[in-house]
Design an enzyme around this catalytic site. Sequence first.
Site, PDB file in Angstrom:
ATOM      1  N   GLY A 165      38.554  45.692  40.600  1.00 11.79           N
ATOM      2  CA  GLY A 165      37.902  45.593  39.311  1.00 11.79           C
ATOM      3  C   GLY A 165      38.815  45.966  38.164  1.00 11.79           C
ATOM      4  N   CYS A 166      38.197  46.370  37.051  1.00  8.60           N
ATOM      5  CA  CYS A 166      38.926  46.531  35.794  1.00  8.60           C
ATOM      6  C   CYS A 166      39.992  47.619  35.846  1.00  8.60           C
ATOM      7  CB  CYS A 166      37.937  46.819  34.667  1.00  8.60           C
ATOM      8  SG  CYS A 166      36.762  45.468  34.352  1.00  8.60           S
ATOM      9  N   TYR A 167      39.790  48.664  36.652  1.00 15.84           N
ATOM     10  CA  TYR A 167      40.782  49.741  36.651  1.00 15.84           C
ATOM     11  C   TYR A 167      41.950  49.467  37.595  1.00 15.84           C
ATOM     12  CZ  TYR A 167      37.596  51.440  40.414  1.00 15.84           C
ATOM     13  OH  TYR A 167      36.784  51.553  41.519  1.00 15.84           O
ATOM     14  N   ALA A 168      42.025  48.277  38.184  1.00 17.55           N
ATOM     15  CA  ALA A 168      43.144  47.957  39.070  1.00 17.55           C
ATOM     16  C   ALA A 168      44.482  48.001  38.354  1.00 17.55           C
ATOM     17  CB  ALA A 168      42.945  46.590  39.710  1.00 17.55           C
TER      18      ALA A 168
END
Length: 366
Positions: A152-155
């Site tokens: 997701g976005c924090y990858a």
Amino acid sequence: MSATAHVNRIGTAVPPHEVHEAFVAFVAGTIADERRRQLFLRMVARAGIERRFSFLEPVILPDGRVTDTEGFYGLGEWPGTADRMARYAQWAPRLAGEAIAGLGLDRADSAAITHLIVASCTGFMAPGLDQLIVSENGLDAGVERTVVGFMGCYAAVNALRLAHHIVRSSPEARVLVVNVELCSLHFQRTDDLERMLSMLLFGDGAAAALVTADPHGIALEDFRATTITDTAGAITWKIGGQGFDMHLGGEVPGAIGRALATEIAGGAADGLLRGGSPGDYALWAVHAGGRSILDAVEQGFGLAPDALAWSRDVLRDCGNMSSATLMFVLAAMLREADDTERSGFAIAFGPGLAAESFRFTRRARR
């Protein structure tokens, strides 16, 4: 003494077609109830987004209905997951290549890359995107490859953390970090207003970063993660029969704001701020997950109104590009580097509900 990893350069890319207005028109046209339509349009006006991009070119038919020139999101049944993954395999390597080209590496620079880290949560393929990046961008066939998938976005933070550890252990390493997201492949037909508003946020983009021990750019200092309790269902990303189903609950901004306020009040040495305060940081790189999420960070940390200007600019110009978004924010910071060294704090949120963060120093312009 271990080396300090630096993000020396960042290249970014978006697909050729702007789709935000067409998407808004499409959704508005599917809402029969006038009150719900007006509510949707009010939320659009407040979203802080003006443009989002896709490889799909929108078209408005004579009767006012919206589709695209390829009929991918046509008037009948929308495509299944297999068709969406076929488009990912077609477009993701191309967008990654455009971002890598933005680094301005020559042939020798590309061949000198020792490690490749690829982060993506919007598609799967084998041979993998990492292998195609190697073969299509002049990298040595023996480069060490790692894929950060479906986080997701924090990858973006996880990918940079891997690069950080690699350079610390092998100072001669030259690490290419690539984030590629094709969120527009996963639009869904739905009558649920909350899901419509979630899809309103997302667009496509890619970023490529060169991370080495060369002391210029953004110095990566340390990383820390935390999970907000009792929020596991707030953000979910599931593989369905018609693409990947995103759930972004309306409770997310409030949960983030409360958690950050608690963080400041507690002042724990092992917390995100390491016992310090937001005033310790001159620069803020916050994942532009949505206007309400940026507002929550601003209010939770008690930041000045202009502290998240880079993040708000990225949200306005590109929308939420999942893991690529934070890299666009860091790229803007690099472009605007001045003659002063400045401390910074970066944070992104995603499934869990979890926060991934790191501290950094933007070196003075060379």
